[in-house]
Design a protein around this motif. Structure first.
Motif, short mmCIF file in Angstrom:
data_model
loop_
_atom_site.label_atom_id
_atom_site.label_comp_id
_atom_site.label_asym_id
_atom_site.label_seq_id
_atom_site.Cartn_x
_atom_site.Cartn_y
_atom_site.Cartn_z
N ASN A 191 0.85 -1.18 0.00
CA ASN A 191 0.00 0.00 0.00
C ASN A 191 0.89 1.23 0.00
OD1 ASN A 191 -1.65 2.07 0.47
ND2 ASN A 191 -2.76 1.14 2.18
N LEU A 192 1.26 1.69 -1.19
CA LEU A 192 2.22 2.78 -1.30
C LEU A 192 1.61 4.13 -0.97
CD1 LEU A 192 4.15 1.62 -4.48
CD2 LEU A 192 4.61 1.13 -2.09
N ALA A 193 0.29 4.20 -0.91
CA ALA A 193 -0.34 5.48 -0.60
C ALA A 193 -0.50 5.65 0.90
CB ALA A 193 -1.69 5.59 -1.29
N SER A 194 0.09 4.74 1.65
CA SER A 194 0.13 4.77 3.12
C SER A 194 -1.21 5.09 3.77
CB SER A 194 1.22 5.73 3.61
OG SER A 194 0.88 7.05 3.30
N VAL A 195 -2.23 4.41 3.31
CA VAL A 195 -3.53 4.45 3.99
C VAL A 195 -3.63 3.14 4.76
CG1 VAL A 195 -6.03 4.42 3.64
CG2 VAL A 195 -4.61 5.95 2.28
N ARG A 196 -4.06 3.20 6.01
CA ARG A 196 -4.15 1.97 6.82
C ARG A 196 -5.15 1.00 6.21
NH1 ARG A 196 -4.40 3.38 13.08
NH2 ARG A 196 -2.82 4.99 13.15
N SER A 197 -4.91 -0.28 6.40
CA SER A 197 -5.85 -1.26 5.86
C SER A 197 -7.20 -1.13 6.56
CB SER A 197 -5.30 -2.67 5.94
OG SER A 197 -5.17 -3.06 7.27
N ILE A 251 -15.19 7.03 -3.65
CA ILE A 251 -13.92 7.74 -3.89
C ILE A 251 -13.61 8.59 -2.67
CG2 ILE A 251 -12.81 9.54 -5.29
CD1 ILE A 251 -14.07 8.30 -7.73
N TYR A 252 -12.40 8.41 -2.17
CA TYR A 252 -11.92 9.19 -1.02
C TYR A 252 -10.61 9.87 -1.38
CZ TYR A 252 -15.30 7.06 2.13
OH TYR A 252 -16.46 6.67 2.75
N ARG A 253 -10.45 11.09 -0.88
CA ARG A 253 -9.16 11.75 -1.03
C ARG A 253 -8.15 11.09 -0.09
NH1 ARG A 253 -10.48 18.03 -2.00
NH2 ARG A 253 -9.71 18.07 -4.14
N LEU A 254 -6.88 11.19 -0.42
CA LEU A 254 -5.83 10.63 0.44
C LEU A 254 -5.91 11.24 1.84
CD1 LEU A 254 -2.79 10.57 -2.03
CD2 LEU A 254 -4.46 8.79 -1.56
N THR A 255 -6.49 12.44 1.92
CA THR A 255 -6.65 13.11 3.22
C THR A 255 -7.78 12.48 4.04
OG1 THR A 255 -8.19 14.64 2.15
CG2 THR A 255 -5.90 15.36 2.35
N GLY A 256 -8.59 11.61 3.40
CA GLY A 256 -9.69 10.96 4.11
C GLY A 256 -11.06 11.53 3.78
N GLU A 257 -11.09 12.61 3.01
CA GLU A 257 -12.38 13.23 2.68
C GLU A 257 -13.18 12.36 1.70
OE1 GLU A 257 -13.88 17.03 0.03
OE2 GLU A 257 -11.77 16.91 0.61
N GLU A 258 -14.44 12.12 2.03
CA GLU A 258 -15.30 11.35 1.14
C GLU A 258 -15.75 12.24 -0.02
OE1 GLU A 258 -18.40 8.73 2.95
OE2 GLU A 258 -19.73 9.96 1.72
N VAL A 259 -15.56 11.75 -1.26
CA VAL A 259 -15.90 12.58 -2.42
C VAL A 259 -17.11 12.05 -3.17
CG1 VAL A 259 -15.00 13.62 -4.55
CG2 VAL A 259 -13.44 13.13 -2.67
N ASP A 293 0.96 4.09 -13.87
CA ASP A 293 1.32 3.30 -12.70
C ASP A 293 0.12 3.24 -11.77
OD1 ASP A 293 2.94 1.76 -11.21
OD2 ASP A 293 3.92 3.42 -10.17
N LEU A 294 -0.38 2.04 -11.57
CA LEU A 294 -1.61 1.87 -10.82
C LEU A 294 -1.39 0.89 -9.67
CD1 LEU A 294 -4.39 3.02 -11.78
CD2 LEU A 294 -4.87 0.74 -12.61
N ILE A 295 -1.86 1.26 -8.49
CA ILE A 295 -1.88 0.30 -7.39
C ILE A 295 -3.27 -0.30 -7.35
CG2 ILE A 295 -1.79 0.03 -4.89
CD1 ILE A 295 0.21 2.34 -4.84
N LEU A 296 -3.34 -1.61 -7.59
CA LEU A 296 -4.64 -2.29 -7.59
C LEU A 296 -4.59 -3.30 -6.46
CD1 LEU A 296 -7.33 -2.68 -9.01
CD2 LEU A 296 -6.21 -4.16 -10.65
#
Ligand SMILES: Nc1nc2[nH]cnc2c(=O)[nH]1
Length: 167
Positions: free
Chosen positions: A6-12, A41-49, A141-144
């Protein structure tokens, strides 16, 4: 493509929480007669979009997959066409159409619940190419990442197998 890191460092646990929201929306869609797919869809900041479900039936639009709806809604709500700072959550492995749309929107982080094999088992569209196979062909480059909340997403699909013959 990366499937486990998880390269975007969001917790599982955060991904699981976001997936629950997508799953809930997919369940609402089923109650209205739609197919069993949800997305968010969520921003990396955690905001729900955006939180959406498949609306193929109600819109008579074969392209109205949950993920395409989420990307459309997110772009319209943010007033831009690029979502490079966002995660896309999908209760099932995105199909090539959804992955293409995500790539066009610059999305780099995608998490899914059930695999395409389960989508097929439940009787829903199989294009002969899984999202993971297709992602390998993309130059972006996609993290799936998946499965996230796998058991719940698999049950959701299998408990709502396709009954119509309309594709
Ligand atoms: N991932 C995904 N697969 C589908 N197959 C048919 N509809 C859908 C959808 O909305 N999402």
């Amino acid at each position: 493509m990366h499937t486990s890191t998880n390269l975007a460092s969001v917790r599982s646990s955060t991904l699981s929480h976001w997936m629950k929201v997508a799953l809930q929306k997919g369940k609402q869609g089923v109650q209205r007669g739609e197919r069993p797919f949800g997305a968010a869809i969520y921003r990396l900041t955690g905001e729900e979009v955006a939180v959406t479900c498949n609306t193929v039936f109600s819109t008579n639009n074969p392209a109205a997959h949950a993920e395409v709806n989420a990307i459309t809604q997110a772009c319209q709500s943010l007033g831009k066409t690029k979502l490079s700072d966002c995660w896309l959550l999908a209760t099932a492995e995105p199909c090539p159409m959804c992955l293409s749309t995500a790539a066009l929107a610059g999305i780099r982080f995608i998490a899914f619940g059930a695999t395409q094999a389960v989508v097929k088992e439940a009787g829903y569209g199989d294009l002969g190419l899984t999202g993971r196979e297709f992602a390998k062909q993309l130059t972006t480059d996609l993290i799936l990442q998946g499965p996230v909340l796998g058991n719940e997403c698999v049950s959701f699909l299998l408990n709502n197998r396709k009954r119509d013959q309309l594709g």
